[in-house]
Design a protein around this motif. Structure first.
Motif, PDB file in Angstrom:
ATOM      1  N   ALA A  59       0.821  -1.217   0.000  1.00 45.14           N
ATOM      2  CA  ALA A  59       0.000   0.000   0.000  1.00 45.14           C
ATOM      3  C   ALA A  59       0.852   1.262   0.000  1.00 45.14           C
ATOM      4  CB  ALA A  59      -0.922   0.006   1.219  1.00 45.14           C
ATOM      5  N   ASN A  60       2.065   1.179   0.525  1.00 47.97           N
ATOM      6  CA  ASN A  60       2.939   2.358   0.573  1.00 47.97           C
ATOM      7  C   ASN A  60       3.893   2.448  -0.597  1.00 47.97           C
ATOM      8  OD1 ASN A  60       2.151   3.827   2.868  1.00 47.97           O
ATOM      9  ND2 ASN A  60       3.136   2.330   4.216  1.00 47.97           N
ATOM     10  N   SER A  61       3.899   1.476  -1.462  1.00 51.60           N
ATOM     11  CA  SER A  61       4.859   1.498  -2.570  1.00 51.60           C
ATOM     12  C   SER A  61       4.451   2.522  -3.628  1.00 51.60           C
ATOM     13  CB  SER A  61       4.938   0.118  -3.228  1.00 51.60           C
ATOM     14  OG  SER A  61       5.503   0.240  -4.517  1.00 51.60           O
ATOM     15  N   PRO A  62       5.283   3.533  -3.876  1.00 50.74           N
ATOM     16  CA  PRO A  62       4.954   4.500  -4.930  1.00 50.74           C
ATOM     17  C   PRO A  62       4.802   3.840  -6.292  1.00 50.74           C
ATOM     18  CG  PRO A  62       6.780   5.305  -3.575  1.00 50.74           C
ATOM     19  CD  PRO A  62       6.531   3.885  -3.179  1.00 50.74           C
ATOM     20  N   LEU A  63       5.565   2.773  -6.529  1.00 48.88           N
ATOM     21  CA  LEU A  63       5.487   2.131  -7.843  1.00 48.88           C
ATOM     22  C   LEU A  63       4.188   1.351  -8.007  1.00 48.88           C
ATOM     23  CD1 LEU A  63       9.199   1.083  -8.287  1.00 48.88           C
ATOM     24  CD2 LEU A  63       7.928   2.746  -9.646  1.00 48.88           C
ATOM     25  N   VAL A  64       3.702   0.718  -6.942  1.00 48.19           N
ATOM     26  CA  VAL A  64       2.398   0.053  -7.021  1.00 48.19           C
ATOM     27  C   VAL A  64       1.299   1.102  -7.195  1.00 48.19           C
ATOM     28  CG1 VAL A  64       0.688  -1.297  -5.733  1.00 48.19           C
ATOM     29  CG2 VAL A  64       3.109  -1.962  -5.679  1.00 48.19           C
ATOM     30  N   LYS A  65       1.389   2.184  -6.419  1.00 46.09           N
ATOM     31  CA  LYS A  65       0.331   3.194  -6.435  1.00 46.09           C
ATOM     32  C   LYS A  65       0.258   3.930  -7.779  1.00 46.09           C
ATOM     33  CE  LYS A  65       0.257   5.482  -2.357  1.00 46.09           C
ATOM     34  NZ  LYS A  65      -0.731   5.115  -1.340  1.00 46.09           N
ATOM     35  N   THR A  66       1.417   4.159  -8.400  1.00 43.85           N
ATOM     36  CA  THR A  66       1.393   4.807  -9.717  1.00 43.85           C
ATOM     37  C   THR A  66       0.915   3.830 -10.790  1.00 43.85           C
ATOM     38  OG1 THR A  66       3.779   4.378  -9.877  1.00 43.85           O
ATOM     39  CG2 THR A  66       3.114   6.606  -9.287  1.00 43.85           C
ATOM     40  N   ALA A  67       1.249   2.547 -10.626  1.00 43.09           N
ATOM     41  CA  ALA A  67       0.750   1.560 -11.595  1.00 43.09           C
ATOM     42  C   ALA A  67      -0.774   1.523 -11.577  1.00 43.09           C
ATOM     43  CB  ALA A  67       1.320   0.171 -11.299  1.00 43.09           C
ATOM     44  N   ILE A  68      -1.362   1.529 -10.370  1.00 44.41           N
ATOM     45  CA  ILE A  68      -2.830   1.514 -10.273  1.00 44.41           C
ATOM     46  C   ILE A  68      -3.400   2.809 -10.864  1.00 44.41           C
ATOM     47  CG2 ILE A  68      -4.809   1.403  -8.702  1.00 44.41           C
ATOM     48  CD1 ILE A  68      -3.251  -1.208  -8.869  1.00 44.41           C
ATOM     49  N   ALA A  69      -2.730   3.924 -10.608  1.00 41.84           N
ATOM     50  CA  ALA A  69      -3.182   5.184 -11.211  1.00 41.84           C
ATOM     51  C   ALA A  69      -3.201   5.063 -12.726  1.00 41.84           C
ATOM     52  CB  ALA A  69      -2.272   6.334 -10.781  1.00 41.84           C
ATOM     53  N   GLY A  70      -2.217   4.345 -13.280  1.00 47.05           N
ATOM     54  CA  GLY A  70      -2.128   4.162 -14.723  1.00 47.05           C
ATOM     55  C   GLY A  70      -2.953   2.993 -15.229  1.00 47.05           C
ATOM     56  N   GLU A  71      -3.752   2.376 -14.333  1.00 46.67           N
ATOM     57  CA  GLU A  71      -4.620   1.248 -14.696  1.00 46.67           C
ATOM     58  C   GLU A  71      -3.816   0.132 -15.346  1.00 46.67           C
ATOM     59  OE1 GLU A  71      -7.811   3.093 -16.921  1.00 46.67           O
ATOM     60  OE2 GLU A  71      -8.613   4.045 -15.116  1.00 46.67           O
ATOM     61  N   ASP A  72      -2.626  -0.096 -14.793  1.00 47.80           N
ATOM     62  CA  ASP A  72      -1.672  -1.052 -15.338  1.00 47.80           C
ATOM     63  C   ASP A  72      -1.570  -2.246 -14.389  1.00 47.80           C
ATOM     64  OD1 ASP A  72       0.489  -2.408 -16.363  1.00 47.80           O
ATOM     65  OD2 ASP A  72       1.932  -0.774 -16.087  1.00 47.80           O
ATOM     66  N   ALA A  73      -1.863  -3.442 -14.894  1.00 49.59           N
ATOM     67  CA  ALA A  73      -1.821  -4.654 -14.054  1.00 49.59           C
ATOM     68  C   ALA A  73      -0.374  -5.103 -13.863  1.00 49.59           C
ATOM     69  CB  ALA A  73      -2.651  -5.765 -14.700  1.00 49.59           C
ATOM     70  N   ASN A  74       0.438  -4.223 -13.361  1.00 50.96           N
ATOM     71  CA  ASN A  74       1.876  -4.492 -13.218  1.00 50.96           C
ATOM     72  C   ASN A  74       2.127  -5.230 -11.910  1.00 50.96           C
ATOM     73  OD1 ASN A  74       4.671  -4.318 -12.882  1.00 50.96           O
ATOM     74  ND2 ASN A  74       4.758  -2.446 -14.102  1.00 50.96           N
ATOM     75  N   TRP A  75       1.841  -6.532 -11.910  1.00 50.40           N
ATOM     76  CA  TRP A  75       1.956  -7.294 -10.669  1.00 50.40           C
ATOM     77  C   TRP A  75       3.413  -7.525 -10.277  1.00 50.40           C
ATOM     78  CZ3 TRP A  75       4.459 -11.793 -11.526  1.00 50.40           C
ATOM     79  CH2 TRP A  75       4.441 -12.290 -12.826  1.00 50.40           C
ATOM     80  N   GLY A  76       4.346  -7.287 -11.200  1.00 51.42           N
ATOM     81  CA  GLY A  76       5.762  -7.386 -10.839  1.00 51.42           C
ATOM     82  C   GLY A  76       6.106  -6.427  -9.717  1.00 51.42           C
ATOM     83  N   ARG A  77       5.458  -5.257  -9.712  1.00 51.43           N
ATOM     84  CA  ARG A  77       5.713  -4.293  -8.645  1.00 51.43           C
ATOM     85  C   ARG A  77       5.157  -4.783  -7.309  1.00 51.43           C
ATOM     86  NH1 ARG A  77       4.578   1.505 -11.757  1.00 51.43           N
ATOM     87  NH2 ARG A  77       6.164   1.192 -13.374  1.00 51.43           N
ATOM     88  N   ILE A  78       4.112  -5.610  -7.378  1.00 49.46           N
ATOM     89  CA  ILE A  78       3.573  -6.192  -6.138  1.00 49.46           C
ATOM     90  C   ILE A  78       4.548  -7.221  -5.587  1.00 49.46           C
ATOM     91  CG2 ILE A  78       1.672  -7.565  -5.185  1.00 49.46           C
ATOM     92  CD1 ILE A  78      -0.162  -6.080  -7.178  1.00 49.46           C
TER      93      ILE A  78
END
Lengths: 409, 409
Positions: free
Chosen positions: A308-327
């Motif tokens: 929840a605190n990861s800027p890279l996860v949060k920006t991926a969700i903002a970009g509607e990108d299923a970037n699960w690698g960041r998870i």
């Protein structure tokens, strides 16, 4: 700077039940140059018990220190909330302002100073002006009783909408009401943030038991949300029990109705916590992260908050990108027990990774559709134990940068 | 998406000294659809010793696990770096790709597989294609020797400029060269991040002592930087010592020249770490945070990183706002020993807060001028002990959001 209402705001303020023995009043202390009420005074009937949790910051405001001392007595007759000035990092002058408020209000109510609870929120480093506080209090003493919605407005700072929640519980044959208001939208992280939350009930609850119930509710609500990982000097949640409902007082879980009251209190805290995330600065999506299969519940909460605190996860969700690698990255950096080759991840109902590898040819259409919505669910199964926790956050957008790159200006 | 060169980029690539016994070659494996070299092969002479540090992620890539195993032998004959695909979270197929590379390169050099070091960086979750890796290696084997600048380009991903640094030290009468290259600009936090760093020296250094020196240098360089608090699955820093300079081998700090070599190695690591921060995604300002007066050095580093990782501090700097209240907040949330009433803060040379209160009527002009520059200094004195540390970060801007909201797309 104009702050627009969050796109995640509820369509209207939840109409809160009035609470016998708790009368809110608001006034204009003019702590900042603005056209709104910024001082809230809630008078509480005699016999009101109180419990509270405060920030774990090593640099707390004098208000926080005042409330901690007052909480040791367990009794309350008034709550005062100042908005626009946090009065934090202000040395002796800040302490003097708190004492002046306590003196004035305890004189007005003919009660002990330890029964006065004071919170302030806003800019750090400028002493709260005593003259404005005293004039604001005078105005509030003679003001008509306010609706809770007005109080929820008056305690806010960068909030884009007022926040409140109610619930009720049966204690024996007696219906007990709980209503709460909260403020906060940035500097929000677990262990409290620039978040002030006030919950009122007409139930009769022993102060020590009330503290126990609040600790339990906080652990699953206010301490499971984050907007930006930043923790404020002023965070405080207080719960006041006026006893006006006339129930047989609750003092332990052995008392009839205690579980029902505990559940209702937790629901109000959870609703309030979710409203804070929905008003996260710049938020365009509300994100729920459910972690299971962790070593224990606390480990699950830490993994959830790392995501929840990861800027890279949060920006991926903002970009509607299923970037699960960041998870995967965020699980890995949490420092909690995890086994890469047992880790599974889903977006909404679609499993995208299982046992450490991508699910081959998973259907991207439902994932893309889910990510276009404004309520995102991420599910994590660590696959190593029975621990579970759910945390909530929002996405990280250009709006957050815009709000915070010129907040003070 | 077009990524523009960071405004904090040095005007030109530091021309690196060649290192006897280390020959870089680059080729196009085409791990992504791009017009650039993305495979780097550095052949190392016989007798080369090696030391390394890797990510603390609980979900490391198979390359990280491979390097950890190989490091236990302390000898190296080749380094291979793949850019564009991190090969992380790819299960058995990822491990097979690493083994295929080790097999091919050890066959080419007629050496042990444990002398082959392999790193990959890029998208997580897609197995590295073995056919592309093998074809890329064939091309690299027969390629002409490359300049270090070309290798620094080839190992990059979202980097906007190539990064390298050199230093030299005298060991007895022998001049020893050190040259390093690094990649990384996002997912950067202490304890390594998506950061790959490779340092080469022609000095003769015992592998165990080299590890000790690298640990010391890393603690004050790579582990004192952060861009976004996110830590990657692939972070690796390796240092190779070919021994071609002909110095009397160093095996401990008792050996003549050991301190000089240690200082030079630390300088190269620090220069490389600073270059990563200068290329921080979206960075417009390079921020140095010097903490003193902490309980001990490690506590000072934690306080510094709490400030450096705070989105609210980073956005304030982006907005050129001397919002030191947010620094108080970040000190408070670090969880380290601190006393609000002894805390002092400066921007550049101007003290803005001292002993827990704002300095009255401090001159705002030099502070404003300092914040308009692109190199920001923040000084913190906790006032409780002798611990000190310096950490480096960059500001948080709209550029970070733009880069990371559509990276994978």
């Amino acid at each position: 700077m104009t702050i627009e209402k969050s796109p995640l705001a509820p369509s209207e303020f939840a109409s809160l039940k009035t609470i016998g023995g708790a009368q809110p009043r608001v006034s204009r202390a003019q702590y900042k140059q603005w056209d709104r009420c910024d001082l809230t005074f809630v008078e509480l009937g005699e016999g009101t018990t109180v419990a509270g949790v405060t920030t774990r910051s090593q640099c707390p405001s004098p208000e926080v220190e005042w409330c901690r001392d007052a909480l040791t007595h367990g009794k309350a007759r008034a709550l005062i909330v100042n908005a626009g000035n946090a009065n934090a990092f202000t040395g002796n002058r800040g302490r003097a302002a708190v004492e002046a408020i306590a003196t004035k209000v305890s004189g007005h109510l003919s009660c002990e100073q330890s029964e006065i609870f004071i919170c302030s929120t806003g800019v750090i480093g400028e002493p709260l002006p005593i003259d404005k506080a005293e004039a604001g209090l005078e105005a509030a003493f003679s003001a008509p009783e306010a609706r809770w919605e007005e109080a929820a407005h008056a305690i806010g700072t960068t909030d884009t909408f007022p926040k409140g929640a109610s619930a009720r519980a049966m204690i024996g044959d007696t219906a007990v009401q709980i209503s709460g208001i909260v403020k906060g939208s940035g500097m929000i992280a677990p262990d409290m943030a620039t978040m002030l939350g006030f919950v009122f009930t007409d139930g009769a609850i022993d102060a020590k038991f009330l503290q126990d119930l609040l600790n339990r509710a906080t652990a699953k609500s206010f301490n499971c949300i984050t907007v930006d990982s930043d923790t404020s000097t002023s965070d405080t949640v207080l719960v006041f029990a006026t006893g006006k409902a006339g129930n047989a007082p609750l003092a332990s879980f052995d008392d009839a109705g205690a579980n029902a009251f505990a559940a209702a209190l937790e629901q109000v805290c959870l609703d309030l916590a979710h409203l804070v995330v929905r008003d996260g600065e710049g938020a365009s999506k509300f994100i729920e992260i459910a972690v299971e299969g962790a070593e224990d519940d606390e480990s699950a909460r830490r993994v959830g908050l790392s995501i929840a605190n990861s800027p890279l996860v949060k920006t991926a969700i903002a970009g509607e990108d299923a970037n699960w690698g960041r998870i995967v990255m965020a699980v890995g950096k949490a420092g909690e027990p995890a086994d890469r080759d047992r880790l599974s991840i889903r977006f909404g109902a679609t499993q995208v990774a299982r046992n450490g590898v991508a699910v081959e040819d998973y259907d991207e259409a439902p994932v893309a559709a889910h990510l276009k919505g404004d309520a995102i669910e991420i599910g994590i199964d660590l696959g190593i134990g029975d621990g579970r926790a759910t945390v909530w956050t929002c996405d990280l957008t250009h709006g957050y940068i815009s709000i915070n790159a010129d907040y003070r200006s």
